[in-house]
Design a protein around this motif. Sequence first.
Motif, PDB file in Angstrom:
ATOM      1  N   SER A  72       0.824  -1.209   0.000  1.00 31.26           N
ATOM      2  CA  SER A  72       0.000   0.000   0.000  1.00 31.26           C
ATOM      3  C   SER A  72       0.860   1.261   0.000  1.00 31.26           C
ATOM      4  CB  SER A  72      -0.934   0.009   1.216  1.00 31.26           C
ATOM      5  OG  SER A  72      -1.793  -1.117   1.194  1.00 31.26           O
ATOM      6  N   SER A  75       2.641   1.623  -3.391  1.00 30.96           N
ATOM      7  CA  SER A  75       1.704   2.025  -4.444  1.00 30.96           C
ATOM      8  C   SER A  75       1.306   3.489  -4.305  1.00 30.96           C
ATOM      9  CB  SER A  75       0.457   1.143  -4.389  1.00 30.96           C
ATOM     10  OG  SER A  75       0.781  -0.213  -4.622  1.00 30.96           O
ATOM     11  N   CYS A 102      -4.312   6.770 -12.591  1.00 29.59           N
ATOM     12  CA  CYS A 102      -5.123   5.686 -12.014  1.00 29.59           C
ATOM     13  C   CYS A 102      -5.615   4.731 -13.102  1.00 29.59           C
ATOM     14  CB  CYS A 102      -6.310   6.262 -11.249  1.00 29.59           C
ATOM     15  SG  CYS A 102      -5.890   6.997  -9.649  1.00 29.59           S
ATOM     16  N   ALA A 169      -7.264   0.762  -6.758  1.00 30.03           N
ATOM     17  CA  ALA A 169      -7.031   0.123  -5.459  1.00 30.03           C
ATOM     18  C   ALA A 169      -7.510  -1.326  -5.473  1.00 30.03           C
ATOM     19  CB  ALA A 169      -7.741   0.906  -4.363  1.00 30.03           C
ATOM     20  N   GLU A 172      -4.893  -3.332  -7.165  1.00 30.28           N
ATOM     21  CA  GLU A 172      -3.751  -3.498  -6.255  1.00 30.28           C
ATOM     22  C   GLU A 172      -4.034  -4.602  -5.238  1.00 30.28           C
ATOM     23  OE1 GLU A 172      -0.834  -2.173  -6.270  1.00 30.28           O
ATOM     24  OE2 GLU A 172      -0.936  -0.328  -7.448  1.00 30.28           O
TER      25      GLU A 172
END
Length: 438
Positions: A72, A75, A102, A169, A172
């Motif tokens: 996290s 990233s 993004c 997200a 990820e």
Amino acid sequence: MDLLLTLLWTIVDSLIGHGYLLTYLFAILDERPGRKRLGRILPPLAASSLVNAVIILVLYLTIPDLLVLRSSLSSAFVLAMCTAWVRWAWRVNLRQAFAAVCMAAVFQVALSALLQTFYNLYSYLLGAAAALLTAELLWRLRFGRSFRLLLEEGEGLGRLCLLLFGLEASMEALSVLRWGVQTAYVPAYSILTVVLTVLMTALVLHLARQVESGRLLQAQQDVIAQQKLYERDLEAIEREVRSFRHDYKNLAAGLAGQVSAGESEALHRALASLDANFDRRLGEKIRSAAQIGNVRVPQVRSLLLTKLTDMEAQGVSCRLEVLYPVEAVGMDVWDFVRCLGVLLDNAAEAAKETAEPWVEIILLAQGGTLSLRVANAWSGAGDPGRFWEEGFSTKGPGRGLGLGGYQRILAGWPNAVSSAGWEDGTFCQELTISEVRP
């Protein structure tokens, strides 16, 4: 030695990941890679990759057991760094750069997740080929053109950023969860990743189609409103011509005696006065009908057409003057539309309180500066100093036509300066925006 080898391997992995991201950035921004753009992008991209590799290694040595937290933090850093250099390289605003990064990261993380099974030279070559092929597919689908439409929607750009950040997200999270997937479920995981990426792409394309449809509808409404405005002006011109014909006949009959009496001087003055008055009245109608064509910003033109039509229907005489073509407004177009709407609403409301209501709108785009002037007839009622209070109105509390919101919008634009003045039955609001570029 092992630490140095790990660092080198991490640097290579970070550089390749950034390379994937850059490939997708070109595709979603609808641009083919060029030498000038690459020369501007590659140095900060390489620096971002190196710093990211060092951060990954430091996080691994500091918190080796917290994989989710490490991923996290890494990233988040990459997202911030890439947003900064995309904003600088493509000269877009912060929200547009963030949305683009993004979206590109969705594809890049999905590809990286699919390649996690292998960590060798062949996997990187396979990844490079896959990145180029999918980027080419995006170009052929004109995905970049659709994405650009979304980036131009200033009013909804914040929501788009939140949506794309949520999608990124999610990808990820899938990438991190890959490490806990049993070998037997890896093919199903890979298929799920591909399906989710395709669905995300389809969602963005759908949103872009909605925006395009909305713009087409707005353009059609603009054409209809403009046609109505032209029709009304043509009717007014026709009335002026009929009135002139009637007045001319009456004048000719009345001046017949003067001609016979030799009063040619008086006859000449009367005819000249009639001719000048006709030219002024008719010319004003023709000129006002042509002014709206100089407004080249669709959102502003649409608002002006709507407000002009509304004010004419309410009996407020309107005069619009656009001296040069207006190609841009120097601030977020929706913020400018909101400011213009506030000024026009206040002007119309104040003008209706006078015996002869009128509103004058002047737009002047020249020398990198856009100047807006909205003047109206004013009865002198109320304290002008209170007009900027939130919710203030000469009609009483709760009417909400005060200029407090207008000032709040302008507070976010340091290149915009507003002023106001009132004298001899006229209230005038001016807005000057510098550094305007098409």
